[in-house]
Design an enzyme around this catalytic site. Structure first.
Site, PDB file in Angstrom:
ATOM      1  N   GLU A 427       0.835  -1.215   0.000  1.00 32.08           N
ATOM      2  CA  GLU A 427       0.000   0.000   0.000  1.00 32.08           C
ATOM      3  C   GLU A 427       0.862   1.256   0.000  1.00 32.08           C
ATOM      4  O   GLU A 427       0.690   2.162   0.819  1.00 32.08           O
ATOM      5  CB  GLU A 427      -0.962  -0.020   1.190  1.00 32.08           C
ATOM      6  CG  GLU A 427      -1.880  -1.212   1.150  1.00 32.08           C
ATOM      7  CD  GLU A 427      -3.039  -1.145   2.140  1.00 32.08           C
ATOM      8  OE1 GLU A 427      -3.065  -0.244   2.998  1.00 32.08           O
ATOM      9  OE2 GLU A 427      -3.932  -2.009   2.046  1.00 32.08           O
ATOM     10  N   GLU A 504      -3.999  -8.976  -0.054  1.00 36.97           N
ATOM     11  CA  GLU A 504      -4.494  -8.778   1.314  1.00 36.97           C
ATOM     12  C   GLU A 504      -6.008  -8.702   1.248  1.00 36.97           C
ATOM     13  O   GLU A 504      -6.561  -8.100   0.322  1.00 36.97           O
ATOM     14  CB  GLU A 504      -3.900  -7.483   1.877  1.00 36.97           C
ATOM     15  CG  GLU A 504      -4.065  -7.346   3.364  1.00 36.97           C
ATOM     16  CD  GLU A 504      -3.323  -6.133   3.899  1.00 36.97           C
ATOM     17  OE1 GLU A 504      -2.128  -5.938   3.591  1.00 36.97           O
ATOM     18  OE2 GLU A 504      -3.965  -5.366   4.639  1.00 36.97           O
TER      19      GLU A 504
HETATM   20  C1  GAL Z   1      -4.251  -2.723   5.414  1.00 34.54           C
HETATM   21  C2  GAL Z   1      -2.757  -2.695   5.688  1.00 34.54           C
HETATM   22  C3  GAL Z   1      -2.403  -3.590   6.844  1.00 34.54           C
HETATM   23  C4  GAL Z   1      -3.341  -3.352   7.988  1.00 34.54           C
HETATM   24  C5  GAL Z   1      -4.749  -3.555   7.548  1.00 34.54           C
HETATM   25  C6  GAL Z   1      -5.760  -3.393   8.664  1.00 34.54           C
HETATM   26  O1  GAL Z   1      -4.662  -1.689   4.603  1.00 34.54           O
HETATM   27  O2  GAL Z   1      -2.038  -3.108   4.567  1.00 34.54           O
HETATM   28  O3  GAL Z   1      -1.087  -3.371   7.243  1.00 34.54           O
HETATM   29  O4  GAL Z   1      -3.152  -2.046   8.429  1.00 34.54           O
HETATM   30  O5  GAL Z   1      -5.025  -2.621   6.543  1.00 34.54           O
HETATM   31  O6  GAL Z   1      -7.052  -3.550   8.156  1.00 34.54           O
END
Ligand code: GAL
Length: 811
Positions: A427, A504
């Site tokens: 991100e 993710e």
């Molecule tokens: C994502 C991020 C993670 C964590 C997650 C929590 O956007 O890549 O590191 O923060 O959100 O929902």
């Protein structure tokens, strides 16, 4: 000092032969990799005089590495780390170690290897400055040779660690020398640090070709003639290929040597049968062996396809992935082989086949275990580039350090067969502006210059192609997308011909053992979303899978989407385990995350069994919630199951009917008016019972139950045993709400190194000999204390409740 085989034998880059430091040996040895973890002095604060030889460290604490001082602290909202980073102290600290070396080591090359120091480490040997490494997750080494003393004269090494500038991260980092340290003694002529690179250009069941490159370093002021013998050994240490050559090297030079070997009928590496080989490099001076170095090797081939997703050895394989942060719960950031193995074992049993190392270089042990246990790894290096996410994160060091750190990351990890993707960032802010193009090109070029055998990816959030500059760079081999599962169907059109993985997903929150009803709708956090989650007064989140962050979704909804599209190579769920810090949706006292499928103590939440029913071969039939409610209360009963046509539910022997999942459903549910007794589920296939599961109403608390995850441990000062503690009634039923305080006493060959109950808002310390149960359970972690005496752990509590003991043998 004790040799730590379980860590060092498995480091994959070197062979432990014997111990040199502080117990000199006169035997002719080749490479000596000594455990350099024991007997350091440590003090919090800044102590610049500690670099001096005559420095008096008498009032410093003595400890063994790896060590994380943050985890020893008390929780407070005053800490500069804030709850986002675990509400534990950071600051500065110094480490110091005094050691001697035998005269016989005088003509050797001697280096110290650090697997990771958080952060801004600076190292001095005998007053000489060796260097600085700001990045807390990078592994590095220093050549000590020129500055060392031998015989009776002592050596002093001092390490400054500075994690004072906060916030330094978006999650808990830990502070200190939290990974392993080795002292490596070699002949002047030796394989260089991370000096091998092995690839397998052709792999089939019949034959594999091996390209092997080795850098041989001559630290001597004289040229040398020598012999290199390269052998490939199978899992039984039988040689399956061998090459020998005579070589010459100039004084103070490095020789790069490329070799080609062939292996007939290789046993392929995959996630079910992770067959491993190794390449052994031996250097001979005439007939004397002067160096021996191991490189891990696995034969596998894989591909990402824009339509069909991922395949391993030609077999279509969906990536059943989880993201993992580096902390080990109550042990903090301490990298302990056994703690990491327990984490991965829990993931393996759930059916996970892929790990994303969110969002930084992992420990050496994690990759070794992924090789050995059969996980596909997305190895990720950065969470930020030049643009910060928090004020004191890696952005401060970007300009000066990113090249070196990226090179070191790839060189350290590129021989692991488990690693199949390089992620250059998570991100990253630069995806949103045009500076992203040049940086993506630069990083990709660095990776490719060191390894062309794995795709370069990045975990992106912006899925409008023209707005994403990392994508616009045109150099990524594989697009990683975080969240936005509703958009998956549009990806083939938007990103024509691109290979895609859900890097993710999910970000749903849950607290183990907490159940809120009714469960008919999905609610999102934060409140600004249409169906808000208001939160509970005790900072808990229900364990029914129906609360999620607005940028994500529930586990079930995500998996339905990922499963539906073949072009999605797989999904990496945020996260396999709860981790310290990032306690969304709550502020302090919540101080650890709610995202895990397993809680911080390593106790699975219910949704673990949803994944197990979908991702593993095991027969699953899991019922939730517990069965202690008010008479007549309407209870939402959920069941996760697989391998069956339907599930019949019985309450106190009376059938409540059969149900089966319809369409893409991943669980079945009943509304059942509560009646104390036994709730039983039976799954059947073609009329035959597949599995039966029951939950019973617990009566009065009667006894403590202890379950150790091992019956014996080694007395090596590293081995761990995790003991799960629960409160039961006289018939062995769990008291599902119990929060009794349990006291522990341990005798024999172990000490308590951590306690936890998985409750995200508990402010009890992790380093203690007591813990309150949370929803009936807690854990205590014992670590070998080097005494060769069998271990007894006793757990007691007040009231009319029987104590419990468990015995563990020491090998
Ligand atoms: C994502 C991020 C993670 C964590 C997650 C929590 O956007 O890549 O590191 O923060 O959100 O929902």
């Amino acid at each position: 000092m004790n040799l730590h085989k379980s860590v060092f034998k498995k480091t994959g880059t070197a062979i432990v032969l014997s111990l040199l430091v502080a117990c000199a040996t006169t035997k002719k040895e080749s490479r000596i990799v000594a455990d350099f973890n024991p007997d350091w002095s440590f003090k919090l604060g800044d102590h610049p005089n500690a670099i001096q030889a005559n420095f008096n460290a008498n009032d410093w604490r003595t400890l063994d590495l790896p060590h994380d001082w943050s985890i020893e602290g008390t929780f407070s909202k005053e800490h500069s780390t804030t709850a986002r980073q675990g509400a534990l102290p950071a600051g500065k600290g110094w480490y110091r170690k005094t050691f001697t070396l035998p005269e016989s080591a005088k003509n050797k090359s001697i280096a110290i290897e650090f697997d990771g120091v958080f952060c801004n480490s600076e190292v001095w040997i005998n007053g000489h400055y060796l260097g600085k490494r700001p990045f807390g997750y990078i592994s590095f080494s220093y050549d000590l040779t020129k500055y060392l003393n031998f015989g009776n004269q002592k050596n002093d090494i001092a390490v400054k660690v500075d994690n004072d500038a906060q916030p330094s991260s978006r999650w808990y980092t830990g502070s200190g020398i939290y990974r392993n340290v080795r002292l490596v003694t070699t002949d002047k002529l030796h394989v260089a640090h991370w000096g091998t690179y092995v690839t397998t250009p052709e792999v089939s069941k019949e034959k594999a070709t091996v390209d092997f490159n080795v850098s041989i370093q001559n630290d001597a002021d004289l040229p040398k003639e020598f012999k290199v013998v390269t052998t490939i050994l199978d899992a039984k240490n039988s040689s399956v290929a061998r090459l020998e050559s005579a070589e010459k090297i100039a004084a103070n030079a490095i020789l790069e040597k490329g070799q080609k070997l062939e292996v007939k009928n290789p046993k392929l590496w995959d996630t079910k049968n992770p067959n491993l080989y190794k390449v052994v490099t031996k250097i001979y001076d005439k007939n004397t062996l002067i160096d021996e170095y191991e490189t891990p090797l696995g034969f596998r081939y894989f591909a990402f396809d824009a339509e069909k997703g991922f395949s391993l050895n030609g077999v279509p394989t969906k990536l059943y992935g989880v993201c993992l942060h580096h902390d080990n719960g109550a042990l903090g950031a301490v990298a302990n082989f056994h703690a990491i193995k327990r984490k991965l074992t829990l993931m393996k049993e759930m059916g996970v086949n892929a790990i994303r190392t969110a969002h930084n270089p992992p420990s050496v042990e994690l990759l070794q275990l992924c090789d050995e246990m059969g996980f596909i790894v997305q190895d990720e290096v950065f969470d930020v580039w030049k643009k910060k996410k928090v004020s004191n994160d890696y952005n401060k060091y970007w300009d000066e350090w990113h090249k070196q750190d990226l090179i070191d990351f790839i060189k350290r990890d590129r021989n692991h067969p488990s690693v199949m993707m390089w992620s250059i960032g998570n991100e990253i802010r630069e995806q949103f502006d045009s500076t992203g193009v040049a940086i993506t090109k630069e990083l990709t070029q660095i990776v490719k210059s060191l390894d062309k055998t794995r795709p370069v990816t990045s975990a992106l959030t912006e899925n409008v192609p023209e707005k994403n500059f990392i994508y616009q760079s045109g150099v990524l081999d594989l697009l990683g997308f975080n969240y936005k599962h509703e958009d998956y169907g549009t990806f083939p059109e938007r990103f024509k011909g691109q290979k895609i993985v859900a890097s993710e997903s999910v970000s749903a929150q849950q607290t183990r053992g907490r159940y809120d009803m009714p469960t008919d709708s999905i609610r999102f956090w934060p409140k600004k979303h249409a169906e808000p989650f208001d939160g509970n007064a005790d900072w808990t989140v229900t364990a029914y899978d129906n609360i999620a962050s607005y940028w994500g979704t529930t586990h079930e909804e995500n998996w339905k989407a990922a499963k539906k599209y073949d072009f999605i190579a797989g999904t990496f769920v945020w996260t396999g385990f709860d981790y310290l810090g990032e306690p969304d949706p709550y502020p302090y006292p919540a101080r650890s995350s709610y995202f895990g499928i397993v809680d911080l103590a390593g106790l699975p939440k219910d949704v673990y069994y949803m994944y197990q029913s979908e991702w593993s071969d095991k027969n699953v039939l899991h019922l939730l919630p517990h069965w202690n409610w008010k008479q007549g209360q309407m209870i939402d009963v959920w069941a996760y199951y697989n391998n069956a046509d339907a599930v019949e539910l019985f309450l106190n022997g009376k059938s409540l009917g059969s149900k089966a999942k319809k369409g893409d459903e991943l669980h079945i549910a009943w509304k059942v008016p509560f009646e104390a007794g036994t709730l039983k589920a039976v799954s059947r296939k073609d009329g035959k019972i597949v599995k039966e599961t029951e939950i019973r109403t617990a009566g009065e608390a009667a006894k403590i139950n202890l379950q150790a995850d091992k019956t014996s441990i080694k007395n090596d000062s590293y081995d761990l045993v995790y003991v799960t503690v629960s409160l039961q009634d006289k018939d062995g039923n769990l008291l599902p709400k119990a929060d009794n305080l349990i006291n522990f006493k341990v005798s024999g060959g172990a000490k308590i190194v951590g306690v936890d109950n998985g409750y995200q808002a508990s402010l009890e310390p992790f380093k203690a000999d007591y813990r309150k149960l949370y929803n009936g359970k807690c854990i205590v972690i014992l670590q070998s204390n080097k005494k060769a005496e069998d271990i007894t752990l006793e757990a007691t509590t007040v009231g009319n409740i029987n104590a419990a003991t468990v015995s563990i043998k020491v090998e």
